[in-house]
Design a protein around this motif. Structure first.
Motif, PDB file in Angstrom:
ATOM      1  N   TRP A 152      -9.928   4.790  55.193  1.00 35.52           N
ATOM      2  CA  TRP A 152      -9.333   6.026  55.684  1.00 35.52           C
ATOM      3  C   TRP A 152      -9.900   7.201  54.912  1.00 35.52           C
ATOM      4  CZ3 TRP A 152      -4.760   7.038  58.934  1.00 35.52           C
ATOM      5  CH2 TRP A 152      -4.398   5.925  59.696  1.00 35.52           C
ATOM      6  N   ARG A 153     -10.036   8.366  55.612  1.00 43.56           N
ATOM      7  CA  ARG A 153     -10.581   9.563  54.993  1.00 43.56           C
ATOM      8  C   ARG A 153      -9.682  10.760  55.310  1.00 43.56           C
ATOM      9  NH1 ARG A 153     -12.672   5.952  53.151  1.00 43.56           N
ATOM     10  NH2 ARG A 153     -14.883   5.442  52.884  1.00 43.56           N
ATOM     11  N   GLU A 154      -9.692  11.685  54.383  1.00 41.97           N
ATOM     12  CA  GLU A 154      -8.934  12.922  54.605  1.00 41.97           C
ATOM     13  C   GLU A 154      -9.701  13.835  55.554  1.00 41.97           C
ATOM     14  OE1 GLU A 154      -6.889  16.603  52.046  1.00 41.97           O
ATOM     15  OE2 GLU A 154      -8.142  15.076  51.060  1.00 41.97           O
ATOM     16  N   GLY A 155      -8.996  14.458  56.484  1.00 34.55           N
ATOM     17  CA  GLY A 155      -9.618  15.335  57.454  1.00 34.55           C
ATOM     18  C   GLY A 155      -9.093  16.754  57.372  1.00 34.55           C
ATOM     19  N   VAL A 156      -9.561  17.565  58.300  1.00 32.81           N
ATOM     20  CA  VAL A 156      -9.164  18.966  58.381  1.00 32.81           C
ATOM     21  C   VAL A 156      -8.516  19.187  59.742  1.00 32.81           C
ATOM     22  CG1 VAL A 156      -9.933  21.353  58.310  1.00 32.81           C
ATOM     23  CG2 VAL A 156     -11.054  19.638  56.864  1.00 32.81           C
ATOM     24  N   VAL A 157      -7.366  19.822  59.750  1.00 38.53           N
ATOM     25  CA  VAL A 157      -6.631  20.058  60.996  1.00 38.53           C
ATOM     26  C   VAL A 157      -6.688  21.541  61.336  1.00 38.53           C
ATOM     27  CG1 VAL A 157      -5.104  18.096  60.689  1.00 38.53           C
ATOM     28  CG2 VAL A 157      -4.472  20.309  59.714  1.00 38.53           C
ATOM     29  N   ALA A 158      -6.519  21.798  62.595  1.00 34.81           N
ATOM     30  CA  ALA A 158      -6.499  23.189  63.049  1.00 34.81           C
ATOM     31  C   ALA A 158      -5.149  23.822  62.706  1.00 34.81           C
ATOM     32  CB  ALA A 158      -6.753  23.260  64.553  1.00 34.81           C
ATOM     33  N   PRO A 159      -5.154  25.064  62.275  1.00 35.88           N
ATOM     34  CA  PRO A 159      -3.878  25.710  61.914  1.00 35.88           C
ATOM     35  C   PRO A 159      -2.901  25.833  63.072  1.00 35.88           C
ATOM     36  CG  PRO A 159      -5.760  26.927  61.046  1.00 35.88           C
ATOM     37  CD  PRO A 159      -6.298  25.919  62.002  1.00 35.88           C
ATOM     38  N   VAL A 160      -3.372  25.881  64.318  1.00 36.91           N
ATOM     39  CA  VAL A 160      -2.470  26.098  65.457  1.00 36.91           C
ATOM     40  C   VAL A 160      -1.547  24.917  65.690  1.00 36.91           C
ATOM     41  CG1 VAL A 160      -4.055  27.689  66.585  1.00 36.91           C
ATOM     42  CG2 VAL A 160      -4.248  25.223  67.023  1.00 36.91           C
ATOM     43  N   THR A 161      -1.877  23.750  65.167  1.00 41.57           N
ATOM     44  CA  THR A 161      -1.038  22.571  65.378  1.00 41.57           C
ATOM     45  C   THR A 161       0.194  22.589  64.497  1.00 41.57           C
ATOM     46  OG1 THR A 161      -2.305  21.317  63.763  1.00 41.57           O
ATOM     47  CG2 THR A 161      -3.034  21.212  66.058  1.00 41.57           C
ATOM     48  N   GLY A 162       0.161  23.323  63.434  1.00 46.04           N
ATOM     49  CA  GLY A 162       1.298  23.358  62.534  1.00 46.04           C
ATOM     50  C   GLY A 162       1.241  22.286  61.455  1.00 46.04           C
ATOM     51  N   PHE A 163       0.354  21.302  61.567  1.00 43.62           N
ATOM     52  CA  PHE A 163       0.212  20.265  60.546  1.00 43.62           C
ATOM     53  C   PHE A 163      -0.673  20.792  59.415  1.00 43.62           C
ATOM     54  CE2 PHE A 163       1.363  17.859  64.294  1.00 43.62           C
ATOM     55  CZ  PHE A 163       2.300  16.978  63.799  1.00 43.62           C
TER      56      PHE A 163
END
Length: 311
Positions: A182-193
């Motif tokens: 498993w790897r750490e990812g980057v989420v879009a700010p619009v999702t709220g996560f």
């Protein structure tokens, strides 16, 4: 008298014929005679049987008399037939008499260059084609096994030596350890996560902060969240609830709910989703969302292990 008879065996002394003045009758003189010279020697007077001669008229043959009475000087000069030893070609005489049993010499049918570059050698027999294919296949198999073994050992060594990745999400107020691969990812700010971890495109876990929720209302809040994310992310033709229960994670009370979405078309495979809501000491809440597409037991186990190990 005894000595004379022992030395002169044949012919008798009375019947000896003096040598002629024309010279020796053989090419190298009389048998056992003195060596040749340019001046012929005069014949000596014949001896009578009554008067013993001090020396015989003709030298005796070699080995005819006693060993002590041989004329070694004459033998060394005259040899067997009176010819000087130096005039003979000893290399032309065989050491033993020929019996006619010698094998004939092989015919020399080699080219002249064989004396310098040796005789041509017979080429080796070529290896059969099936044996060459077998050897090449075996060598390729051994090389492939060695490469695969080296890769596996390297990956296992790195997996054992590298410490697991831990994600600290300060905004969501949670920390969780990632499973292997498993790897750490980057989420879009619009999702709220505010944090995300994934294993390729098959499994994903996201975290965010939630509103304040009282413990008696945790289940109803989790049902609302699971229905919302099922409509946004799953779009299943049929959604089945697999798990709905209260949990305690890291000393924090919470509630979890898992659903499975199925599709009527033959393209999309079933998907899995789990929503977990945990309370925070400051009065807020933490939302953990896990997705697996397609639905596999390994993906389910890794999502649940990540959520149950949050703190």
């Amino acid at each position: 008298m005894d000595d004379q008879w022992m030395r002169r065996v044949w012919p008798p002394a009375g019947e000896e014929t003096p040598p002629s003045k024309e010279g020796p009758t053989r090419p190298y003189g009389a048998p056992g005679g003195p060596p040749r010279s340019s001046t012929p020697s005069a014949p000596s007077a014949p001896s009578t049987p009554s008067t013993p001669s001090t020396s015989p008229q003709w030298p005796t043959r070699p080995y005819a008399g006693r060993e002590s009475e041989r004329n070694t000087a004459e033998e060394s000069l005259t040899g067997l037939y009176g010819a000087p030893v130096a005039e003979r070609r000893l290399a032309d005489r065989p050491a033993w008499p020929s019996l006619g049993l010698e094998s004939p010499e092989p015919e020399d049918d080699l080219p002249p260059s064989a004396s310098r570059y040796r005789a041509p050698e017979t080429p080796p027999r070529p290896m059969p084609r099936w044996l060459r294919r077998l050897l090449v296949g075996g060598l390729a198999l051994v090389c492939s096994a060695a490469v695969i073994g080296a890769v596996v050992v390297t990956v296992l060594h790195r997996a054992e030596s590298a410490p697991p990745t831990v994600i600290h999400d300060q905004i969501a107020g949670v920390s969780y350890t990632l499973p292997p691969e498993w790897r750490e990812g980057v989420v879009a700010p619009v999702t709220g996560f505010t944090s995300v971890a994934a294993r390729g495109d098959s499994a994903t876990v996201m975290a965010r902060s939630g509103d304040r929720v009282d413990p008696p209302n945790l289940r109803s809040a989790v049902i609302d969240l699971s229905d919302l994310y099922a409509q946004l992310l799953l779009h299943g033709d049929k959604v089945e609830v697999l798990d709905d229960r209260a949990v305690t994670v890291g000393g924090r009370p919470g509630h979890t709910r898992a659903v499975r979405a199925e599709y009527t078309d033959v393209v999309n495979e079933p998907a899995f989703m789990r929503v977990t809501l945990l309370t925070r000491p400051d009065g807020g809440s933490t939302v953990l969302l896990g997705l697996a597409h397609p639905d596999r037991p390994q993906s389910r186990a890794e999502i649940e292990g990540l959520m149950w190990g949050a703190r």
